[in-house]
Design a protein around this motif. Structure first.
Motif, PDB file in Angstrom:
ATOM      1  N   ALA A 229      32.545  33.503  33.489  1.00 49.87           N
ATOM      2  CA  ALA A 229      33.617  33.175  32.546  1.00 49.87           C
ATOM      3  C   ALA A 229      34.203  34.457  31.965  1.00 49.87           C
ATOM      4  O   ALA A 229      33.469  35.340  31.501  1.00 49.87           O
ATOM      5  N   THR A 230      35.524  34.547  31.992  1.00 48.94           N
ATOM      6  CA  THR A 230      36.248  35.692  31.418  1.00 48.94           C
ATOM      7  C   THR A 230      37.432  35.160  30.626  1.00 48.94           C
ATOM      8  O   THR A 230      38.596  35.409  30.975  1.00 48.94           O
ATOM      9  N   PRO A 231      37.178  34.404  29.562  1.00 44.34           N
ATOM     10  CA  PRO A 231      38.258  33.704  28.842  1.00 44.34           C
ATOM     11  C   PRO A 231      39.318  34.670  28.297  1.00 44.34           C
ATOM     12  O   PRO A 231      38.998  35.616  27.581  1.00 44.34           O
ATOM     13  N   GLY A 232      40.570  34.410  28.689  1.00 45.28           N
ATOM     14  CA  GLY A 232      41.696  35.195  28.199  1.00 45.28           C
ATOM     15  C   GLY A 232      41.779  36.599  28.738  1.00 45.28           C
ATOM     16  O   GLY A 232      42.618  37.400  28.288  1.00 45.28           O
ATOM     17  N   LYS A 233      40.967  36.944  29.721  1.00 44.76           N
ATOM     18  CA  LYS A 233      40.944  38.302  30.254  1.00 44.76           C
ATOM     19  C   LYS A 233      41.648  38.333  31.614  1.00 44.76           C
ATOM     20  O   LYS A 233      41.031  38.179  32.663  1.00 44.76           O
ATOM     21  N   ALA A 234      42.942  38.542  31.581  1.00 46.40           N
ATOM     22  CA  ALA A 234      43.732  38.514  32.814  1.00 46.40           C
ATOM     23  C   ALA A 234      43.910  39.895  33.428  1.00 46.40           C
ATOM     24  O   ALA A 234      44.296  40.004  34.592  1.00 46.40           O
ATOM     25  N   LYS A 235      43.665  40.955  32.688  1.00 44.23           N
ATOM     26  CA  LYS A 235      43.836  42.312  33.200  1.00 44.23           C
ATOM     27  C   LYS A 235      42.486  42.910  33.573  1.00 44.23           C
ATOM     28  O   LYS A 235      41.473  42.638  32.913  1.00 44.23           O
ATOM     29  N   CYS A 236      42.510  43.750  34.595  1.00 44.29           N
ATOM     30  CA  CYS A 236      41.269  44.381  35.052  1.00 44.29           C
ATOM     31  C   CYS A 236      40.590  45.167  33.933  1.00 44.29           C
ATOM     32  O   CYS A 236      39.361  45.161  33.810  1.00 44.29           O
ATOM     33  N   GLU A 237      41.385  45.853  33.116  1.00 45.56           N
ATOM     34  CA  GLU A 237      40.817  46.642  32.033  1.00 45.56           C
ATOM     35  C   GLU A 237      40.045  45.757  31.060  1.00 45.56           C
ATOM     36  O   GLU A 237      38.945  46.118  30.600  1.00 45.56           O
ATOM     37  N   ASP A 238      40.615  44.580  30.747  1.00 49.74           N
ATOM     38  CA  ASP A 238      39.960  43.671  29.804  1.00 49.74           C
ATOM     39  C   ASP A 238      38.710  43.051  30.409  1.00 49.74           C
ATOM     40  O   ASP A 238      37.692  42.854  29.725  1.00 49.74           O
ATOM     41  N   VAL A 239      38.777  42.726  31.701  1.00 54.81           N
ATOM     42  CA  VAL A 239      37.608  42.163  32.392  1.00 54.81           C
ATOM     43  C   VAL A 239      36.469  43.190  32.411  1.00 54.81           C
ATOM     44  O   VAL A 239      35.304  42.853  32.124  1.00 54.81           O
ATOM     45  N   ALA A 240      36.779  44.426  32.749  1.00 54.66           N
ATOM     46  CA  ALA A 240      35.755  45.467  32.797  1.00 54.66           C
ATOM     47  C   ALA A 240      35.110  45.667  31.427  1.00 54.66           C
ATOM     48  O   ALA A 240      33.875  45.810  31.314  1.00 54.66           O
TER      49      ALA A 240
ATOM     50  N   LEU B 260      34.901  43.434  28.974  1.00 54.66           N
ATOM     51  CA  LEU B 260      34.096  42.257  28.661  1.00 54.66           C
ATOM     52  C   LEU B 260      32.752  42.288  29.380  1.00 54.66           C
ATOM     53  O   LEU B 260      31.703  41.977  28.791  1.00 54.66           O
ATOM     54  N   LEU B 261      32.770  42.668  30.656  1.00 51.29           N
ATOM     55  CA  LEU B 261      31.547  42.663  31.466  1.00 51.29           C
ATOM     56  C   LEU B 261      30.708  43.917  31.289  1.00 51.29           C
ATOM     57  O   LEU B 261      29.586  43.994  31.800  1.00 51.29           O
ATOM     58  N   GLY B 262      31.264  44.912  30.599  1.00 54.04           N
ATOM     59  CA  GLY B 262      30.535  46.151  30.388  1.00 54.04           C
ATOM     60  C   GLY B 262      30.325  46.950  31.658  1.00 54.04           C
ATOM     61  O   GLY B 262      29.269  47.563  31.864  1.00 54.04           O
ATOM     62  N   ILE B 263      31.351  46.964  32.523  1.00 54.18           N
ATOM     63  CA  ILE B 263      31.267  47.697  33.795  1.00 54.18           C
ATOM     64  C   ILE B 263      32.426  48.676  33.888  1.00 54.18           C
ATOM     65  O   ILE B 263      33.433  48.537  33.191  1.00 54.18           O
ATOM     66  N   PRO B 264      32.322  49.684  34.752  1.00 50.47           N
ATOM     67  CA  PRO B 264      33.450  50.607  34.940  1.00 50.47           C
ATOM     68  C   PRO B 264      34.655  49.868  35.537  1.00 50.47           C
ATOM     69  O   PRO B 264      34.490  48.943  36.347  1.00 50.47           O
ATOM     70  N   LEU B 265      35.839  50.285  35.158  1.00 45.98           N
ATOM     71  CA  LEU B 265      37.059  49.699  35.713  1.00 45.98           C
ATOM     72  C   LEU B 265      37.091  49.844  37.227  1.00 45.98           C
ATOM     73  O   LEU B 265      37.660  48.994  37.934  1.00 45.98           O
ATOM     74  N   GLU B 266      36.452  50.896  37.729  1.00 44.57           N
ATOM     75  CA  GLU B 266      36.443  51.163  39.169  1.00 44.57           C
ATOM     76  C   GLU B 266      35.711  50.094  39.983  1.00 44.57           C
ATOM     77  O   GLU B 266      35.816  50.069  41.208  1.00 44.57           O
ATOM     78  N   ARG B 267      34.994  49.192  39.339  1.00 43.97           N
ATOM     79  CA  ARG B 267      34.304  48.120  40.067  1.00 43.97           C
ATOM     80  C   ARG B 267      35.141  46.853  40.160  1.00 43.97           C
ATOM     81  O   ARG B 267      34.729  45.872  40.770  1.00 43.97           O
ATOM     82  N   THR B 268      36.305  46.849  39.546  1.00 39.57           N
ATOM     83  CA  THR B 268      37.190  45.680  39.613  1.00 39.57           C
ATOM     84  C   THR B 268      38.223  45.867  40.713  1.00 39.57           C
ATOM     85  O   THR B 268      38.536  46.991  41.108  1.00 39.57           O
TER      86      THR B 268
ATOM     87  N   VAL C 283      39.006  50.204  48.576  1.00 40.15           N
ATOM     88  CA  VAL C 283      38.474  48.849  48.345  1.00 40.15           C
ATOM     89  C   VAL C 283      37.598  48.406  49.513  1.00 40.15           C
ATOM     90  O   VAL C 283      36.565  47.744  49.326  1.00 40.15           O
ATOM     91  N   ALA C 284      37.994  48.771  50.727  1.00 43.48           N
ATOM     92  CA  ALA C 284      37.240  48.349  51.910  1.00 43.48           C
ATOM     93  C   ALA C 284      35.823  48.902  51.914  1.00 43.48           C
ATOM     94  O   ALA C 284      34.933  48.348  52.583  1.00 43.48           O
ATOM     95  N   ASN C 285      35.566  49.970  51.162  1.00 42.35           N
ATOM     96  CA  ASN C 285      34.223  50.560  51.106  1.00 42.35           C
ATOM     97  C   ASN C 285      33.466  50.203  49.833  1.00 42.35           C
ATOM     98  O   ASN C 285      32.382  50.733  49.587  1.00 42.35           O
ATOM     99  N   MET C 286      34.034  49.308  49.031  1.00 43.38           N
ATOM    100  CA  MET C 286      33.372  48.900  47.792  1.00 43.38           C
ATOM    101  C   MET C 286      32.339  47.801  48.053  1.00 43.38           C
ATOM    102  O   MET C 286      32.456  47.027  49.006  1.00 43.38           O
ATOM    103  N   SER C 287      31.365  47.727  47.173  1.00 46.94           N
ATOM    104  CA  SER C 287      30.384  46.644  47.205  1.00 46.94           C
ATOM    105  C   SER C 287      30.119  46.189  45.769  1.00 46.94           C
ATOM    106  O   SER C 287      30.404  46.916  44.811  1.00 46.94           O
ATOM    107  N   ASP C 288      29.600  44.951  45.646  1.00 48.55           N
ATOM    108  CA  ASP C 288      29.291  44.375  44.327  1.00 48.55           C
ATOM    109  C   ASP C 288      30.482  44.502  43.373  1.00 48.55           C
ATOM    110  O   ASP C 288      30.351  44.942  42.227  1.00 48.55           O
ATOM    111  N   PHE C 289      31.644  44.126  43.850  1.00 43.71           N
ATOM    112  CA  PHE C 289      32.867  44.271  43.059  1.00 43.71           C
ATOM    113  C   PHE C 289      33.250  42.953  42.392  1.00 43.71           C
ATOM    114  O   PHE C 289      32.624  41.898  42.619  1.00 43.71           O
TER     115      PHE C 289
END
Length: 578
Positions: free
Chosen positions: A256-267, A269-277, A355-361
């Protein structure tokens, strides 16, 4: 030239619509005056600089073997229809009809006209290679002309067009013109970079832009400080930032990511680097019949899409951003929560090479207020088509492997294109080879914005007092400023002598005989930007001295009056030879 017989139209204030320094200073210095949006009068001072730019261009073009001609500004529509650009060029092409209701255009460029010349005049391989050039007025109906001569509608351009037998011959011609452009802009005293570029509406297979480095430039230039690599932002290659893909370490989870439509906001909320989105960009390609094809582009959350690169991919030349309704139909959700898993309709997925080399994104779950975490290629979704679709950012590795990239701003003043057979094919411009068989001529195209050079030079050379012209394109190289020319016979005689010696030495000098107060006189010439100034007054002459000041100097120096003209002439010539 004496100032009393010249037109000096300096102003204390710039017009309100002058947004950048070059526009403000060209108006204030009396070089240009606005006639209509993007259309200017060039007053005598401005025209003198234009003519000096043209002289350098002509000299180097002739050294490179190009032949000058002059083509009409008004061109028949038939030629543009034949090439296919009547429609493709868009609204910048100014169309009009004559009294007989025949359609014409005001030429923004001359590929069609020069190709017509070549197909009528060139018959045999013995006539090739040939390179025609002209210096002429162009018109492009810019939707929002701005920045004075930098983005005007009517402008002066040098355009050259080469015709060769084959691609290998074109490459030789192209290099010759590239080298000529390096000499041209070096002689103009400009700090510039030649950068790999996109060909845009001109077409062709390869090109370079010549960019004057300036903070106010419209173009982003990507370069490597430790190598010769340089490209504009549209053409710069973005290498993958991950050398390989790590093995999955997480399970895919709908989160659940309520109201979080931007990658920056999702990162956050989840406490992860923006680079994982991962950011989802949805494009549509219209079909002659039926629904458009939907294409999903995936880039890292901290990156931006490069639409020029996307347009170069197979089948995406005419791609457009999908509408919200098209997105909902394909994904079942509005933008902000989109991803490649669980779409309503099958679609093409293209992942950026990083992106093609990313994992757990993290990607959108195609459901409002939800994202999927711990997503991995191969396990949770099929392997994607991989392509370079993002813009580079500062710190990316240089494609030549010799460092990292930096980004600065630049003003495009010239561009060289390898056109190939784009126009010769569509307009049937052929020559007979050694065996008597017709072959398409292979073309190149080479442009310099003559009037734009003035604006670019000023953006690179100014201070709080006004313009600082490079000697080679200054309206005058030296100004002689006598104190009391109309009151002192001694001053007048010495000023006339110095001015005469400068002219005899081949120096483009002006004598300010207007009788203005020193403050007014100095302010005018500092605003105009004449590179060298000699001040002659009774007090100095009593000691056999005159004052000399370079436009870049903060303080004047004293010269022996008898030697002053010779010393300044040497300085001007040394500057021109650099």
């Amino acid at each position: 030239m004496k100032a009393s017989r010249f037109f000096i139209g300096t102003l204390k204030e710039a017009p309100a619509d002058a947004e950048i320094v070059s526009h403000q200073l060209m108006v204030r210095a009396g070089m240009i005056r606005r006639v209509a949006g993007g259309i200017y009068d060039y007053l005598p001072l401005g025209l003198r600089s234009i003519r000096k730019v043209e002289a350098i261009v002509r000299d180097e073009m002739e050294k490179a073997g190009a032949l000058e001609l002059l083509m009409p500004a008004v061109q028949p529509a038939e030629l543009w229809q034949e090439s296919g650009r009547w429609v493709k060029y868009g609204h910048e092409l100014l169309r009009l009809k004559d009294r007989h209701d025949r359609e014409f255009v005001i030429g923004p460029t001359h590929e069609e006209v020069v190709t017509d010349i070549a197909r009528r005049e060139i018959r045999s391989y013995r006539q090739l290679p040939v390179n025609f050039y002209q210096i002429q007025t162009k018109f492009r109906d810019e939707i929002r002309p701005r920045f004075g001569v930098m983005r005007g509608r009517e402008f002066i351009m040098k355009d050259a067009y080469s015709f060769d037998r084959d691609v290998e011959s074109l490459k030789l011609t192209y290099q010759k013109m590239y080298d000529a452009y390096v000499r041209i802009f070096s002689r103009m005293g400009l700090t510039f970079r030649a950068v790999a570029a996109d060909n845009g509406s001109i077409g062709g297979t390869g090109s370079h832009e010549f960019q004057v480095i300036a903070d106010t430039g419209e173009d982003a230039i990507v370069y490597c400080p430790t190598s010769d690599y340089a490209a504009n932002i549209e053409a710069a290659e973005a290498l993958p930032l991950l050398a390989s893909r790590a093995a999955p370490a997480e399970t895919m989870v709908k989160t659940a990511t309520p109201g979080k439509a931007k990658c920056e906001d999702v990162a956050e909320l989840l406490g992860i680097p923006l680079e994982r989105t991962i950011k989802s960009i949805v494009m549509a390609v219209d079909a002659p019949e039926g629904e458009p094809r939907i294409v999903l582009l995936l880039i890292r959350g901290d990156h931006a899409i490069n639409e020029v690169k996307v347009s170069k991919l197979p089948g995406l030349a005419d791609a457009r951003m999908a509408t919200e309704q098209e997105i909902v139909d394909a994904f079942g959700a509005k933008p902000g929560y989109l991803g490649p898993i669980g779409t309503r309709k099958p679609l093409t997925v293209i992942a950026d090479s990083t992106v093609a080399n990313m994992s757990d994104f993290v990607v959108g779950a195609n459901e409002v207020d939800y994202h999927l975490t711990g997503v991995n290629w191969g396990r949770d979704l099929p392997e994607p088509t991989v392509a370079d679709v993002r813009e580079v950012v500062a710190g990316d590795p240089s494609p030549d492997g010799k460092g990292v990239l930096n980004i600065c701003r630049g003003i495009e003043v010239g561009q060289v294109f390898q056109l190939g057979t784009k126009y010769s094919d569509s307009m049937n411009a052929t020559y007979l080879d050694e065996s008597g068989k017709p072959q398409p001529m292979v073309m190149g195209c080479y442009g310099i914005g003559i009037t734009r050079v003035l604006g670019a030079a000023i953006e690179q050379n100014f201070d709080e007092r006004g313009i600082i012209w490079p000697e080679s394109i200054a309206p005058f190289e030296v100004v002689v400023c006598p104190m009391g020319y109309d009151r002192s016979e001694t001053v007048r005689a010495e000023a006339d002598r110095v001015y005469g010696e400068l002219k005899a030495a081949g120096i483009d000098a002006i004598l300010d005989d207007r009788g203005e107060r020193p403050g007014v006189m100095f302010a005018d010439w500092e605003l105009i930007g004449v590179p060298h100034r000699l001040v002659i007054g009774d007090r100095g002459l009593k000691e056999g001295k005159v004052e000399y000041q370079s436009r870049r100097d903060t303080e004047p120096t004293l010269l022996v009056a008898a030697d002053a003209a010779g010393v300044v002439a040497q300085r001007v010539k040394a500057a021109l030879e650099r």
